[in-house]
Design a protein around this motif. Structure first.
Motif, short mmCIF file in Angstrom:
data_model
loop_
_atom_site.label_atom_id
_atom_site.label_comp_id
_atom_site.label_asym_id
_atom_site.label_seq_id
_atom_site.Cartn_x
_atom_site.Cartn_y
_atom_site.Cartn_z
N ARG A 47 42.36 34.80 35.98
CA ARG A 47 41.64 35.88 35.32
C ARG A 47 42.06 37.19 35.98
O ARG A 47 42.04 37.32 37.19
CB ARG A 47 40.14 35.66 35.46
CG ARG A 47 39.30 36.64 34.70
CD ARG A 47 37.85 36.24 34.73
NE ARG A 47 37.34 36.08 36.07
CZ ARG A 47 36.30 36.74 36.56
NH1 ARG A 47 35.65 37.58 35.80
NH2 ARG A 47 35.90 36.55 37.79
N SER A 48 42.44 38.16 35.19
CA SER A 48 42.82 39.45 35.75
C SER A 48 41.71 40.47 35.45
O SER A 48 41.06 40.41 34.42
CB SER A 48 44.14 39.93 35.15
OG SER A 48 44.00 40.12 33.77
N GLU A 49 41.51 41.35 36.38
CA GLU A 49 40.47 42.36 36.25
C GLU A 49 41.10 43.64 35.75
O GLU A 49 41.95 44.22 36.41
CB GLU A 49 39.78 42.58 37.59
CG GLU A 49 38.50 43.33 37.49
CD GLU A 49 37.49 42.60 36.62
OE1 GLU A 49 37.15 43.13 35.55
OE2 GLU A 49 37.04 41.53 37.01
N SER A 50 40.71 44.08 34.57
CA SER A 50 41.28 45.30 34.01
C SER A 50 40.24 46.41 33.84
O SER A 50 40.56 47.47 33.35
CB SER A 50 41.93 45.00 32.66
OG SER A 50 40.96 44.49 31.77
N ASN A 51 39.01 46.14 34.26
CA ASN A 51 37.95 47.13 34.15
C ASN A 51 37.99 48.03 35.38
O ASN A 51 37.82 47.57 36.51
CB ASN A 51 36.60 46.42 34.04
CG ASN A 51 35.47 47.37 33.77
OD1 ASN A 51 35.59 48.57 33.95
ND2 ASN A 51 34.35 46.81 33.35
N ILE A 52 38.22 49.30 35.20
CA ILE A 52 38.39 50.23 36.31
C ILE A 52 37.13 50.34 37.17
O ILE A 52 37.22 50.51 38.39
CB ILE A 52 38.85 51.63 35.81
CG1 ILE A 52 39.28 52.53 36.97
CG2 ILE A 52 37.78 52.31 35.00
CD1 ILE A 52 40.52 52.11 37.64
N ILE A 55 37.09 47.35 39.51
CA ILE A 55 38.12 47.53 40.54
C ILE A 55 37.64 48.51 41.60
O ILE A 55 37.80 48.28 42.81
CB ILE A 55 39.44 48.00 39.90
CG1 ILE A 55 40.03 46.88 39.04
CG2 ILE A 55 40.44 48.42 40.98
CD1 ILE A 55 41.19 47.30 38.19
#
Length: 75
Positions: A47-52, A55
């Motif tokens: 799962r990649s985190e793309s929510n700034i 992060i």
């Protein structure tokens, strides 16, 4: 009709996660647990985190714990 199930595996990050967390063991343990409950593992991905905002919170937690711990994204 086949019913699908989605399972997330959370991992720890940073120094504590590096020492105490084994991603392969966590994945194998979750697959074995769900296989014993009658489910079959078909597909898994990281799962990649793309929510700034998430992060930035991860970086803040990492800074506040002096680099010892942050929550990882997992599988």
């Amino acid at each position: 009709m086949k019913i699908n199930k989605i399972v997330r595996i959370a991992l720890s990050g940073s120094l504590i996660g590096l020492i105490l967390t084994n991603p392969r063991k966590a994945l194998d343990k979750m697959i074995e647990k769900n296989n014993n409950n009658g489910w079959n593992a078909i597909y898994y991905t990281t799962r990649s985190e793309s929510n700034i905002i998430i992060i930035l919170i991860q970086w803040l937690v990492l800074f506040l714990t002096l680099g010892l711990w942050t929550f990882g994204v997992g599988y």
